[in-house]
Design an enzyme around this catalytic site. Structure first.
Site, PDB file in Angstrom:
ATOM      1  N   THR A  68       0.828  -1.197   0.000  1.00  0.00           N
ATOM      2  CA  THR A  68       0.000   0.000   0.000  1.00  0.00           C
ATOM      3  C   THR A  68       0.868   1.254   0.000  1.00  0.00           C
ATOM      4  OG1 THR A  68      -1.943   1.027   0.991  1.00  0.00           O
ATOM      5  CG2 THR A  68      -0.413  -0.020   2.535  1.00  0.00           C
ATOM      6  N   LYS A  72       3.191   1.497  -4.065  1.00  0.00           N
ATOM      7  CA  LYS A  72       2.519   0.748  -5.142  1.00  0.00           C
ATOM      8  C   LYS A  72       3.252   0.832  -6.492  1.00  0.00           C
ATOM      9  CE  LYS A  72      -2.161   0.941  -3.205  1.00  0.00           C
ATOM     10  NZ  LYS A  72      -3.563   1.307  -3.443  1.00  0.00           N
ATOM     11  N   ASP A 108      -6.862  -3.421  -6.860  1.00  0.00           N
ATOM     12  CA  ASP A 108      -7.746  -2.243  -6.716  1.00  0.00           C
ATOM     13  C   ASP A 108      -8.599  -2.132  -7.977  1.00  0.00           C
ATOM     14  OD1 ASP A 108      -6.801  -1.429  -4.242  1.00  0.00           O
ATOM     15  OD2 ASP A 108      -5.294  -0.067  -5.087  1.00  0.00           O
ATOM     16  N   GLY A 132     -10.336  13.296  -9.842  1.00  0.00           N
ATOM     17  CA  GLY A 132      -9.027  12.851  -9.371  1.00  0.00           C
ATOM     18  C   GLY A 132      -8.154  12.366 -10.508  1.00  0.00           C
ATOM     19  N   GLY A 135      -3.306   7.719  -8.109  1.00  0.00           N
ATOM     20  CA  GLY A 135      -3.177   6.283  -8.360  1.00  0.00           C
ATOM     21  C   GLY A 135      -4.520   5.584  -8.516  1.00  0.00           C
ATOM     22  N   ALA A 136      -5.460   5.866  -7.615  1.00  0.00           N
ATOM     23  CA  ALA A 136      -6.770   5.194  -7.684  1.00  0.00           C
ATOM     24  C   ALA A 136      -7.525   5.657  -8.926  1.00  0.00           C
ATOM     25  CB  ALA A 136      -7.578   5.491  -6.422  1.00  0.00           C
ATOM     26  N   ARG A 157      -7.929  18.837  -9.459  1.00  0.00           N
ATOM     27  CA  ARG A 157      -7.424  20.125  -8.972  1.00  0.00           C
ATOM     28  C   ARG A 157      -6.273  20.598  -9.849  1.00  0.00           C
ATOM     29  NH1 ARG A 157      -4.558  20.218  -3.158  1.00  0.00           N
ATOM     30  NH2 ARG A 157      -3.444  18.503  -4.162  1.00  0.00           N
TER      31      ARG A 157
HETATM   32  P1  NAP Z   1      -3.211   9.911  -4.633  1.00  0.00           P
HETATM   33  O1  NAP Z   1      -2.518   9.127  -5.673  1.00  0.00           O
HETATM   34  O2  NAP Z   1      -2.438  10.647  -3.605  1.00  0.00           O
HETATM   35  O3  NAP Z   1      -4.174  10.985  -5.408  1.00  0.00           O
HETATM   36  C1  NAP Z   1      -4.896  11.939  -4.673  1.00  0.00           C
HETATM   37  C2  NAP Z   1      -5.895  12.684  -5.582  1.00  0.00           C
HETATM   38  O4  NAP Z   1      -6.667  13.568  -4.731  1.00  0.00           O
HETATM   39  C3  NAP Z   1      -5.256  13.563  -6.640  1.00  0.00           C
HETATM   40  O5  NAP Z   1      -6.114  13.655  -7.755  1.00  0.00           O
HETATM   41  C4  NAP Z   1      -5.165  14.932  -5.923  1.00  0.00           C
HETATM   42  O6  NAP Z   1      -5.200  16.056  -6.795  1.00  0.00           O
HETATM   43  C5  NAP Z   1      -6.466  14.920  -5.137  1.00  0.00           C
HETATM   44  N1  NAP Z   1      -6.374  15.789  -3.960  1.00  0.00           N
HETATM   45  C6  NAP Z   1      -5.679  15.533  -2.816  1.00  0.00           C
HETATM   46  N2  NAP Z   1      -5.831  16.552  -1.950  1.00  0.00           N
HETATM   47  C7  NAP Z   1      -6.622  17.476  -2.588  1.00  0.00           C
HETATM   48  C8  NAP Z   1      -7.142  18.771  -2.209  1.00  0.00           C
HETATM   49  N3  NAP Z   1      -6.892  19.304  -1.009  1.00  0.00           N
HETATM   50  N4  NAP Z   1      -7.932  19.430  -3.108  1.00  0.00           N
HETATM   51  C9  NAP Z   1      -8.213  18.887  -4.313  1.00  0.00           C
HETATM   52  N5  NAP Z   1      -7.756  17.676  -4.730  1.00  0.00           N
HETATM   53  C10 NAP Z   1      -6.971  16.979  -3.867  1.00  0.00           C
HETATM   54  O7  NAP Z   1      -4.249   8.998  -3.800  1.00  0.00           O
HETATM   55  P2  NAP Z   1      -4.956   7.640  -4.283  1.00  0.00           P
HETATM   56  O8  NAP Z   1      -4.149   6.484  -3.852  1.00  0.00           O
HETATM   57  O9  NAP Z   1      -5.331   7.798  -5.708  1.00  0.00           O
HETATM   58  O10 NAP Z   1      -6.273   7.632  -3.359  1.00  0.00           O
HETATM   59  C11 NAP Z   1      -7.351   8.502  -3.628  1.00  0.00           C
HETATM   60  C12 NAP Z   1      -8.556   8.119  -2.782  1.00  0.00           C
HETATM   61  O11 NAP Z   1      -9.008   6.807  -3.142  1.00  0.00           O
HETATM   62  C13 NAP Z   1      -8.272   8.087  -1.281  1.00  0.00           C
HETATM   63  O12 NAP Z   1      -9.359   8.654  -0.614  1.00  0.00           O
HETATM   64  C14 NAP Z   1      -8.167   6.605  -0.979  1.00  0.00           C
HETATM   65  O13 NAP Z   1      -8.571   6.300   0.346  1.00  0.00           O
HETATM   66  C15 NAP Z   1      -9.184   6.041  -1.974  1.00  0.00           C
HETATM   67  N6  NAP Z   1      -8.900   4.604  -2.273  1.00  0.00           N
HETATM   68  C16 NAP Z   1      -9.833   3.693  -1.890  1.00  0.00           C
HETATM   69  C17 NAP Z   1      -9.620   2.352  -2.141  1.00  0.00           C
HETATM   70  C18 NAP Z   1     -10.662   1.348  -1.716  1.00  0.00           C
HETATM   71  O14 NAP Z   1     -10.355   0.151  -1.659  1.00  0.00           O
HETATM   72  N7  NAP Z   1     -11.891   1.776  -1.447  1.00  0.00           N
HETATM   73  C19 NAP Z   1      -8.446   1.932  -2.793  1.00  0.00           C
HETATM   74  C20 NAP Z   1      -7.504   2.904  -3.195  1.00  0.00           C
HETATM   75  C21 NAP Z   1      -7.761   4.244  -2.910  1.00  0.00           C
HETATM   76  P3  NAP Z   1      -3.815  16.720  -7.334  1.00  0.00           P
HETATM   77  O15 NAP Z   1      -3.408  15.890  -8.530  1.00  0.00           O
HETATM   78  O16 NAP Z   1      -4.234  18.098  -7.722  1.00  0.00           O
HETATM   79  O17 NAP Z   1      -2.834  16.665  -6.205  1.00  0.00           O
END
Ligand code: NAP
Length: 291
Positions: A68, A72, A108, A132, A135-136, A157
């Site tokens: 995680t 990843k 995922d 978004g 990664g997700a 964003r």
């Molecule tokens: P990540 O790679 O860090 O990407 C984060 C995303 O959120 C980017 O698009 C980022 O935009 C945006 N973001 C973060 N802070 C922000 C803010 N203050 N204002 C506007 N946009 C913001 O994270 P990730 O791994 O993709 O995870 C994203 C979400 O999916 C998380 O909530 C995670 O818990 C969830 N998830 C769930 C599962 C599940 O099994 N249910 C599995 C994986 C992930 P920028 O590009 O502008 O920074």
């Protein structure tokens, strides 16, 4: 009842940093107990030296691993084989033991597909709004293209990251219409019934009660939505979709199914539907008890 651990017990686990709040041990130990398998699953706090951790796990005959945040992508350098979807998405969250090392998968991606199908959140022939570009979101965008969505709008964003993701998907699926738009442009998208996928961190515990999409006009166009966040159980985004007359679900089933898919890969078994329902209810209860 104390679980019997003996000389034949198999070990699986999850590596990450931080890792203390993971729900994966709950999911996998419940699966092992139900399936009658002599297997334990633990969390490994890997603060550094990821490559050594993967090598060490293999040498110790560890059956399988989840990976995680923040590893990843980095873990891909330590694998002997990578599943095609995981390679395209550029992220691996599951390591399956094969000859000479581990093969990487992105469960995922499979988990999101399975969860959306079960919850009736349609991709096929629908226009999709993806919030978004992390990664997700990349796994979600790849799923939209591979499940024959009609078109995909990526709202992020940082517009440049949204554009980079759109360009990448267009390269993988040259016939698939995909476009990145800014938050302000989202309100003027063509008027049609969208499926929306919320894949940012906005609205996640402890910073609940907010969404990055504040234009009411957008919500009128969303008829089905999934928020990948599962804590809180109902995010601000999900509330607004419902208030505008749409249907929304959270990401808890995605979490369940990414785990179940990994378990099935490690053990070459199929988990029964009836137990999946039971495990989902247990997982919900476990999450509520943690606040
Ligand atoms: P990540 O790679 O860090 O990407 C984060 C995303 O959120 C980017 O698009 C980022 O935009 C945006 N973001 C973060 N802070 C922000 C803010 N203050 N204002 C506007 N946009 C913001 O994270 P990730 O791994 O993709 O995870 C994203 C979400 O999916 C998380 O909530 C995670 O818990 C969830 N998830 C769930 C599962 C599940 O099994 N249910 C599995 C994986 C992930 P920028 O590009 O502008 O920074």
């Amino acid at each position: 009842m104390i679980k019997k651990i003996d000389g034949t017990t198999r070990l699986c686990g999850v590596m990450g940093n931080p890792i203390a709040h993971t729900l994966s041990p709950f999911i996998h130990n419940a699966l092992a107990e139900k399936m009658g398998q002599n297997l334990v699953y633990v969390a490994f706090h890997v603060k550094e030296r990821l490559a050594d951790a993967v090598k060490g796990a293999y040498a110790l005959n560890v059956l399988g691993m989840n990976v995680t945040v923040p590893y990843k992508s980095e873990v891909m350098q330590s694998l002997v084989e990578i599943d095609e979807a995981a390679r395209s998405i550029g992220a691996v969250n599951t390591l399956v033991r094969v000859d000479g090392g581990y093969k990487g998968y992105n469960t995922d991606y499979y988990g999101l597909g399975r969860a959306m199908q079960e919850d009736g959140v349609t991709l096929k022939e629908k226009p999709v709004l993806l919030l978004g570009a992390g990664g997700a979101a990349k796994a979600a965008a790849y799923l939209c293209a591979s499940m024959s969505a009609n078109e995909l709008y990526i709202v992020n964003r940082s517009l440049d990251k949204g554009e980079a993701l759109a360009a990448y998907i267009a390269k993988c699926f040259p016939q698939f219409p995909v476009k990145a738009v800014s938050l302000s442009e989202a309100a003027s998208l063509p008027r049609q019934n969208y499926t929306a996928i919320q894949a940012t961190n906005i609205g996640m515990f402890p910073n609940a009660g907010v969404t990055q999409l504040n234009e009411a006009g957008v919500y009128d166009r969303i008829d089905e939505a999934i928020d990948l966040i599962f804590n809180p159980a109902e995010t601000e985004f999900m509330k607004r979709v419902k208030q505008a007359g749409g249907r929304s679900v959270n990401g808890l089933k995605m979490l369940l199914y990414q785990g179940v898919t990994a378990y099935e890969l490690w053990n070459d078994v199929k988990v029964e539907e009836s137990f999946l329902k039971e495990l989902y209810a247990l997982l919900k209860k476990e999450l509520e008890s943690h606040g």
